[in-house]
Enzyme design. Structure first.
Site, PDB file in Angstrom:
ATOM      1  N   HIS A 209       0.725  -1.105  -0.056  1.00  0.00           N
ATOM      2  CA  HIS A 209       0.016  -0.018  -0.213  1.00  0.00           C
ATOM      3  C   HIS A 209       0.851   1.137  -0.115  1.00  0.00           C
ATOM      4  O   HIS A 209       0.509   2.427  -0.026  1.00  0.00           O
ATOM      5  CB  HIS A 209      -0.862  -0.115   1.274  1.00  0.00           C
ATOM      6  CG  HIS A 209      -0.111   0.328   2.476  1.00  0.00           C
ATOM      7  ND1 HIS A 209       0.507  -0.549   3.224  1.00  0.00           N
ATOM      8  CD2 HIS A 209      -0.006   1.341   3.190  1.00  0.00           C
ATOM      9  CE1 HIS A 209       1.016  -0.241   4.245  1.00  0.00           C
ATOM     10  NE2 HIS A 209       0.745   1.042   4.246  1.00  0.00           N
TER      11      HIS A 209
HETATM   12  C1  UD1 Z   1      -2.012   5.539   5.689  1.00  0.00           C
HETATM   13  C2  UD1 Z   1      -0.608   5.850   6.378  1.00  0.00           C
HETATM   14  C3  UD1 Z   1       0.240   4.670   6.117  1.00  0.00           C
HETATM   15  C4  UD1 Z   1      -0.179   3.661   6.745  1.00  0.00           C
HETATM   16  C5  UD1 Z   1      -1.868   3.204   6.068  1.00  0.00           C
HETATM   17  C6  UD1 Z   1      -2.236   2.042   6.646  1.00  0.00           C
HETATM   18  C7  UD1 Z   1      -0.099   8.252   6.312  1.00  0.00           C
HETATM   19  C8  UD1 Z   1       0.748   9.226   5.738  1.00  0.00           C
HETATM   20  N1  UD1 Z   1      -0.266   7.257   5.724  1.00  0.00           N
HETATM   21  O1  UD1 Z   1      -1.683   5.350   4.249  1.00  0.00           O
HETATM   22  O2  UD1 Z   1       1.533   5.044   6.941  1.00  0.00           O
HETATM   23  O3  UD1 Z   1       0.604   2.427   6.667  1.00  0.00           O
HETATM   24  O4  UD1 Z   1      -2.540   4.104   6.307  1.00  0.00           O
HETATM   25  O5  UD1 Z   1      -3.445   1.710   5.929  1.00  0.00           O
HETATM   26  O6  UD1 Z   1      -0.873   8.381   7.089  1.00  0.00           O
HETATM   27  N2  UD1 Z   1      -9.318   5.380   1.406  1.00  0.00           N
HETATM   28  C9  UD1 Z   1     -10.306   4.753   1.130  1.00  0.00           C
HETATM   29  N3  UD1 Z   1     -10.814   4.275   2.435  1.00  0.00           N
HETATM   30  C10 UD1 Z   1     -10.572   4.493   3.653  1.00  0.00           C
HETATM   31  C11 UD1 Z   1      -9.205   5.078   3.754  1.00  0.00           C
HETATM   32  C12 UD1 Z   1      -8.496   5.546   2.455  1.00  0.00           C
HETATM   33  O7  UD1 Z   1     -10.964   4.437   0.044  1.00  0.00           O
HETATM   34  O8  UD1 Z   1     -11.128   3.976   4.576  1.00  0.00           O
HETATM   35  C13 UD1 Z   1      -8.505   5.661   0.166  1.00  0.00           C
HETATM   36  C14 UD1 Z   1      -8.687   7.121  -0.431  1.00  0.00           C
HETATM   37  O9  UD1 Z   1      -8.753   7.253  -1.634  1.00  0.00           O
HETATM   38  C15 UD1 Z   1      -7.287   7.717   0.223  1.00  0.00           C
HETATM   39  C16 UD1 Z   1      -6.201   6.584   0.037  1.00  0.00           C
HETATM   40  O10 UD1 Z   1      -7.112   5.464   0.248  1.00  0.00           O
HETATM   41  O11 UD1 Z   1      -7.030   8.767  -0.502  1.00  0.00           O
HETATM   42  C17 UD1 Z   1      -5.174   6.759   0.818  1.00  0.00           C
HETATM   43  O12 UD1 Z   1      -5.681   7.103   2.243  1.00  0.00           O
HETATM   44  P1  UD1 Z   1      -4.627   7.656   3.167  1.00  0.00           P
HETATM   45  O13 UD1 Z   1      -5.159   7.642   4.687  1.00  0.00           O
HETATM   46  O14 UD1 Z   1      -4.386   9.106   2.428  1.00  0.00           O
HETATM   47  O15 UD1 Z   1      -3.212   6.918   3.259  1.00  0.00           O
HETATM   48  P2  UD1 Z   1      -2.883   5.228   3.391  1.00  0.00           P
HETATM   49  O16 UD1 Z   1      -2.614   4.829   2.057  1.00  0.00           O
HETATM   50  O17 UD1 Z   1      -4.098   4.626   3.880  1.00  0.00           O
END
Ligand code: UD1
Length: 368
Positions: A209
């Site tokens: 991820h």
């Molecule tokens: C975040 C953390 C990472 C951790 C990971 C675990 C930061 C910088 N990164 O990364 O360190 O290892 O979580 O999962 O904080 N999204 C959904 N549904 C959700 C959450 C996210 O669809 O419930 C999608 C969204 O499009 C979002 C993307 O996933 O933009 C990324 O989510 P984000 O919270 O920005 O970072 P992660 O890649 O999950």
């Protein structure tokens, strides 16, 4: 009568819950502090959030914010602004944050701006790779913290080398491993591998991820091709994170792959698959640690790790980011690293963390 000190825990993303739960539960059991759980809303899908509150000893969040998706700056500033408002309302004596996600940084900065003492669970990890958003979050959070709870001697050394006074640091061990031990029997009993038509110790489990891999379509496409080759000799199960799903869809990778793709899994189902895997391929931090404790070989698709103890003592091998290296896995599995469990990853870190928090709170002035 003097009121009990108020401890506010900030969580927001999936890996936070397993780290905070043992500390929250132990402080609750002792009953000497009042507690509130605040969720920033960084992760918001049921499967990335709600499902964990039924499996872990955490209450439903007392406060639910909506910082959601967005750029790193948007996500962090939104959580920061909302958390400031919450801290003004609650007036906590201590804020607790965990790990290295954007919600951790937001909680740390909001506490510091409010002049509230801050405790950081999983302090002192360093990849020395400033291109990782997590590295910036770790360093800033540590330097704002009054109480830095560490899980390894490497972490203590990192903090000492940055000039952080030893009095602020407590080596308590790995609280995430408390959660693993508390759930291990139930997880193994689930036998989640059955749902995929595979046998224990006869499949690879994959999680990817990190933006440095999954946000690069060309690299993720090559990784899929490499996984498909591996899957010809050993079944591969791949629970897909929402960030990874985005690139999979945009590149049309789903249709072409023979790898068993599945949506993200609840904690125990994932642990069940992890415990019985022949090996795990990952770019996650926490999974490098869990596999070390489970004695399962771990192959990390990253250039570095902020968790070197999983390599020096544990079962982890850092393979780098070039996916073609996955072709070496069958040979590596033929002579797997057995590893040993690092000191204080013993299922009792939550108790030691609670001791450290209670010690700190006797120093904090509590209004009558
Ligand atoms: C975040 C953390 C990472 C951790 C990971 C675990 C930061 C910088 N990164 O990364 O360190 O290892 O979580 O999962 O904080 N999204 C959904 N549904 C959700 C959450 C996210 O669809 O419930 C999608 C969204 O499009 C979002 C993307 O996933 O933009 C990324 O989510 P984000 O919270 O920005 O970072 P992660 O890649 O999950």
């Amino acid at each position: 009568m003097a009121r009990r000190p108020l401890v506010a825990h900030v969580v927001g993303a999936r890996p936070n819950y397993m780290k905070v739960a043992p500390v929250y539960a132990e402080l609750e059991r002792r009953g000497r502090v009042e507690q509130r759980l605040i969720h920033t809303g960084q992760h918001y899908d049921v499967i990335m959030k709600d499902v964990f509150f039924s499996e872990l000893p955490l209450p439903r969040p007392h406060v639910e914010l909506h910082s959601g998706s967005g750029s790193h700056a948007e996500q962090t500033t939104e959580a920061l602004t909302e958390l400031e408002r919450v801290f003004v309302d609650l007036d906590p004596d201590l804020v607790v944050v965990a790990g290295d996600v954007n919600s951790t940084l937001a909680g740390a900065v909001a506490a510091a701006k409010q002049g509230v003492a801050l405790c950081h669970i999983e302090s002192g990890l360093r990849s020395d790779d400033w291109s990782m958003p997590e590295e910036r979050n770790r360093v800033i959070t540590d330097h704002l913290s009054s109480l830095l709870l560490t899980h390894s001697e490497d972490a203590d050394k990192n903090l000492a080398s940055e000039g952080i006074a030893a009095e602020r640091v407590a080596f308590v061990g790995n609280t995430m491993i408390d959660t693993l031990r508390a759930n291990e029997d139930a997880a193994r009993g689930l036998a989640a591998w059955r749902e995929f038509g595979i046998e224990p110790k006869d499949y690879l489990l994959v999680t990817l991820h990190r933006p440095s891999l999954v946000d690069l379509p060309e690299l993720l496409t090559r990784t899929f091709a490499a996984l498909e080759s591996v899957a010809e000799s050993l079944p591969v199960v791949f629970p897909v994170h929402p960030r990874t799903q985005r690139t999979i869809e945009s590149e049309g990778l789903t249709a072409r792959t023979s790898v068993k793709l599945t949506p993200p899994l609840p904690y125990r189902s994932f642990l069940s698959l992890e415990a019985e895997a022949a090996g795990v391929i990952t770019d996650s931090g926490g999974i490098q640690e869990e596999t070390t404790v489970l004695g399962v070989p771990c192959f990390t698709l990253r250039k570095n790790t902020e968790r070197p103890v999983t390599v020096t003592l544990g079962t982890n091998t850092v393979l780098g980011l070039e996916p073609e290296v996955l072709a070496e896995i069958p040979a590596l599995l033929a002579r797997p690293k057995r590893g040993e469990i690092p000191p204080l990853w013993d299922g009792r870190a939550g108790e030691r963390a609670a001791d450290a928090v209670e010690r700190l709170l006797t120093l904090v002035e509590v209004p009558a």
